[in-house]
Design an enzyme around this catalytic site. Structure first.
Site, PDB file in Angstrom:
ATOM      1  N   HIS A  57      23.990  39.655  43.665  1.00  0.00           N
ATOM      2  CA  HIS A  57      23.516  39.880  42.299  1.00  0.00           C
ATOM      3  C   HIS A  57      22.551  38.781  41.904  1.00  0.00           C
ATOM      4  O   HIS A  57      22.426  37.769  42.592  1.00  0.00           O
ATOM      5  CB  HIS A  57      24.684  39.973  41.307  1.00  0.00           C
ATOM      6  CG  HIS A  57      25.421  38.700  41.056  1.00  0.00           C
ATOM      7  ND1 HIS A  57      26.332  38.165  41.943  1.00  0.00           N
ATOM      8  CD2 HIS A  57      25.394  37.847  39.995  1.00  0.00           C
ATOM      9  CE1 HIS A  57      26.830  37.051  41.445  1.00  0.00           C
ATOM     10  NE2 HIS A  57      26.282  36.833  40.255  1.00  0.00           N
ATOM     11  N   HIS A  59      20.746  36.870  38.170  1.00  0.00           N
ATOM     12  CA  HIS A  59      20.655  36.712  36.722  1.00  0.00           C
ATOM     13  C   HIS A  59      19.275  36.170  36.419  1.00  0.00           C
ATOM     14  O   HIS A  59      18.743  35.344  37.176  1.00  0.00           O
ATOM     15  CB  HIS A  59      21.677  35.694  36.190  1.00  0.00           C
ATOM     16  CG  HIS A  59      23.097  36.016  36.494  1.00  0.00           C
ATOM     17  ND1 HIS A  59      23.788  37.029  35.865  1.00  0.00           N
ATOM     18  CD2 HIS A  59      23.978  35.443  37.341  1.00  0.00           C
ATOM     19  CE1 HIS A  59      25.029  37.061  36.319  1.00  0.00           C
ATOM     20  NE2 HIS A  59      25.163  36.109  37.224  1.00  0.00           N
ATOM     21  N   TYR A 144      18.043  29.115  45.732  1.00  0.00           N
ATOM     22  CA  TYR A 144      17.564  30.393  45.198  1.00  0.00           C
ATOM     23  C   TYR A 144      17.720  30.431  43.678  1.00  0.00           C
ATOM     24  O   TYR A 144      18.306  31.352  43.113  1.00  0.00           O
ATOM     25  CB  TYR A 144      18.309  31.548  45.859  1.00  0.00           C
ATOM     26  CG  TYR A 144      18.322  31.415  47.359  1.00  0.00           C
ATOM     27  CD1 TYR A 144      17.163  31.591  48.094  1.00  0.00           C
ATOM     28  CD2 TYR A 144      19.489  31.064  48.033  1.00  0.00           C
ATOM     29  CE1 TYR A 144      17.159  31.436  49.475  1.00  0.00           C
ATOM     30  CE2 TYR A 144      19.499  30.913  49.407  1.00  0.00           C
ATOM     31  CZ  TYR A 144      18.331  31.094  50.117  1.00  0.00           C
ATOM     32  OH  TYR A 144      18.328  30.937  51.477  1.00  0.00           O
TER      33      TYR A 144
END
Length: 174
Positions: A57, A59, A144
């Site tokens: 996932h 954000h 990342y």
């Protein structure tokens, strides 16, 4: 289920986007994901305040241009650009009809940032997320993420996040 999204022209939004069945494919395809972001931003400009990519996932906080509230189109383009070179999973009829590849969950979490305090809590949540999930001991160690850019911008000290930041507990999205 009737879900209503908030559209605010020129708004600032926090998003959580998750892979289908939480497949851990994002880090393994980070260059493809970066290219999808670049492609989407060229076609439909927006600014990225913060981003963190985890295996399954991501954000991010986006600022849309004045007069523009179409983040849905941006996510559609980005998801398709990322997905197109990947092999398809076993698809059901609905996924085939909607030309999906089984890479992303259909929906995503969207939150309109209300004010500076809300923005800061979400910024902290994003940058603390790799620590929360046990990938690293400190945000600075996760490659990342926009954390080191935020350090360069003076928003954080390099050793921030060695302990749970206060505002992170106020954000509950995933």
């Amino acid at each position: 289920m009737e879900y209503r999204r908030n559209f605010e022209a020129g708004g600032t939004y926090f998003f959580t986007v998750v892979t289908q069945s939480r497949q851990p494919i994002l880090i393994d395809n980070i260059d493809l994901l970066r290219a999808a972001f670049v492609h989407t931003r060229k076609r439909y400009p927006f600014e990225i305040d913060a981003v963190v990519v985890l295996p399954d996932h991501l954000h991010t906080i986006w600022n849309l241009p004045r007069g523009d509230d179409d983040y849905a189109r941006r996510w559609m383009v980005l998801k398709r650009k990322f997905s197109s070179p990947l092999s398809s999973a076993t698809l059901n009829r609905s996924q085939r009809r909607k030309r999906e590849k089984g890479v992303w969950q259909r929906r995503y979490w969207e939150h309109t940032i209300r004010d500076e305090r809300d923005w800061r809590h979400h910024l902290d949540y994003i940058h603390y997320n790799p620590v929360k999930h046990g990938y690293v001991q400190a945000p600075r160690d996760w490659p990342y993420s926009s954390f080191m850019r935020a350090v360069g911008d003076g928003l954080y000290e390099p050793d921030w996040g060695m302990e749970i930041p206060a505002g992170v507990a106020d954000v509950e999205y995933e």
